[in-house]
Motif scaffolding. Structure first.
Motif, PDB file in Angstrom:
ATOM      1  N   SER A 139       9.056   2.130  11.387  1.00 18.53           N
ATOM      2  CA  SER A 139       8.484   3.112  10.470  1.00 18.53           C
ATOM      3  C   SER A 139       9.560   3.739   9.605  1.00 18.53           C
ATOM      4  O   SER A 139      10.734   3.835  10.010  1.00 18.53           O
ATOM      5  CB  SER A 139       7.779   4.222  11.268  1.00 18.53           C
ATOM      6  N   VAL A 197      -1.625  -2.490   2.476  1.00 16.67           N
ATOM      7  CA  VAL A 197      -1.016  -1.411   3.251  1.00 16.67           C
ATOM      8  C   VAL A 197      -2.039  -0.499   3.923  1.00 16.67           C
ATOM      9  O   VAL A 197      -1.668   0.413   4.663  1.00 16.67           O
ATOM     10  CB  VAL A 197      -0.056  -0.560   2.391  1.00 16.67           C
ATOM     11  N   ARG A 203      -1.827   1.276   7.443  1.00 15.92           N
ATOM     12  CA  ARG A 203      -0.416   1.340   7.844  1.00 15.92           C
ATOM     13  C   ARG A 203       0.350   2.429   7.105  1.00 15.92           C
ATOM     14  O   ARG A 203       1.259   3.042   7.676  1.00 15.92           O
ATOM     15  CB  ARG A 203       0.270  -0.006   7.600  1.00 15.92           C
ATOM     16  N   PHE A 204       0.015   2.654   5.848  1.00 15.79           N
ATOM     17  CA  PHE A 204       0.723   3.630   5.023  1.00 15.79           C
ATOM     18  C   PHE A 204      -0.183   4.841   4.766  1.00 15.79           C
ATOM     19  O   PHE A 204      -1.405   4.703   4.650  1.00 15.79           O
ATOM     20  CB  PHE A 204       1.101   3.028   3.671  1.00 15.79           C
ATOM     21  N   MET A 227       5.191   5.157   6.255  1.00 15.18           N
ATOM     22  CA  MET A 227       4.998   3.715   6.378  1.00 15.18           C
ATOM     23  C   MET A 227       5.201   3.311   7.831  1.00 15.18           C
ATOM     24  O   MET A 227       6.290   3.479   8.375  1.00 15.18           O
ATOM     25  CB  MET A 227       5.991   2.974   5.472  1.00 15.18           C
ATOM     26  N   ASN A 228       4.150   2.804   8.438  1.00 20.14           N
ATOM     27  CA  ASN A 228       4.194   2.357   9.829  1.00 20.14           C
ATOM     28  C   ASN A 228       3.940   0.858   9.907  1.00 20.14           C
ATOM     29  O   ASN A 228       3.442   0.245   8.960  1.00 20.14           O
ATOM     30  CB  ASN A 228       3.150   3.102  10.658  1.00 20.14           C
ATOM     31  N   SER A 229       4.266   0.289  11.030  1.00 17.98           N
ATOM     32  CA  SER A 229       4.036  -1.146  11.276  1.00 17.98           C
ATOM     33  C   SER A 229       4.559  -1.985  10.121  1.00 17.98           C
ATOM     34  O   SER A 229       3.862  -2.868   9.599  1.00 17.98           O
ATOM     35  CB  SER A 229       2.539  -1.413  11.483  1.00 17.98           C
ATOM     36  N   LEU A 230       5.777  -1.717   9.745  1.00 23.28           N
ATOM     37  CA  LEU A 230       6.350  -2.384   8.569  1.00 23.28           C
ATOM     38  C   LEU A 230       6.525  -3.878   8.802  1.00 23.28           C
ATOM     39  O   LEU A 230       6.829  -4.324   9.916  1.00 23.28           O
ATOM     40  CB  LEU A 230       7.681  -1.733   8.198  1.00 23.28           C
ATOM     41  N   LYS A 231       6.323  -4.612   7.719  1.00 25.85           N
ATOM     42  CA  LYS A 231       6.438  -6.073   7.744  1.00 25.85           C
ATOM     43  C   LYS A 231       7.517  -6.502   6.749  1.00 25.85           C
ATOM     44  O   LYS A 231       7.854  -5.745   5.824  1.00 25.85           O
ATOM     45  CB  LYS A 231       5.103  -6.698   7.342  1.00 25.85           C
ATOM     46  N   ASP A 237       6.930  -6.019   3.121  1.00 24.78           N
ATOM     47  CA  ASP A 237       7.000  -4.672   2.546  1.00 24.78           C
ATOM     48  C   ASP A 237       8.361  -4.403   1.893  1.00 24.78           C
ATOM     49  O   ASP A 237       8.550  -3.361   1.266  1.00 24.78           O
ATOM     50  CB  ASP A 237       6.752  -3.612   3.623  1.00 24.78           C
TER      51      ASP A 237
END
Length: 115
Positions: free
Chosen positions: A17, A63, A66-67, A82-86, A89
Motif C-alpha cells: 500500500s 482500481v 483498491r484505491f 492505494m491498496n493491493s498494488l499491482k 499500477d
C-alpha cells in the motif's frame, strides 16, 4: 494560479500500500473537481480517481475496490489511498484540480510496484 504538490510515491512490493498526498495552495473546497491521473511509460495519461466538490467520486475500473480518493478541507489536501498494488499500477501519478474553466496540475510523483 493554483499550485499542487504531490508526495508519497515510492517503491512498494506487489500487494503493498501507499498513500499519495496532494497539497493545494488554495482552498480545495473552491475546486469544482480534483483528481488523480497516472501515466505509465509509453501509455497515455489516464484518470484514476476523481472527487467533486459535492463529494461524488469516480474510479477507473482497474482500481475500483483498491484505491480510495479523499480530502481534508482543513489541510487543503487530497489523498489517494492505494491498496493491493499491482505491477501494472506503476506510473507517474499526477494530481489535478479544475476550477472555473482552468485546469491545474502537479509535478507528479513516481509509484513503482516491483518485487
Amino acid at each position: 494560479q493554483v499550485q499542487l504538490v504531490e508526495s508519497g510515491g515510492g517503491l512498494v512490493q506487489p500487494g503493498g500500500s501507499l498513500r499519495l498526498s496532494c497539497a493545494a495552495s488554495e482552498s480545495i473546497f473552491s475546486m469544482d473537481f480534483m483528481g488523480w491521473y497516472r501515466q505509465a511509460p509509453g501509455k497515455q495519461r489516464e484518470l484514476v480517481a476523481a472527487l467533486t466538490r459535492g463529494g461524488s467520486t469516480n474510479y477507473a475500473d482497474s482500481v475500483k475496490g483498491r484505491f480510495t480518493i479523499s480530502r481534508d478541507n482543513a489541510k487543503n489536501t487530497v489523498y489517494l489511498q492505494m491498496n493491493s498494488l499491482k505491477s501494472e499500477d506503476t506510473a507517474v501519478y499526477y494530481c489535478t484540480a479544475f476550477r472555473l474553466g482552468s485546469n491545474y496540475w502537479g509535478q507528479g510523483t513516481q509509484v513503482t510496484v516491483s518485487s
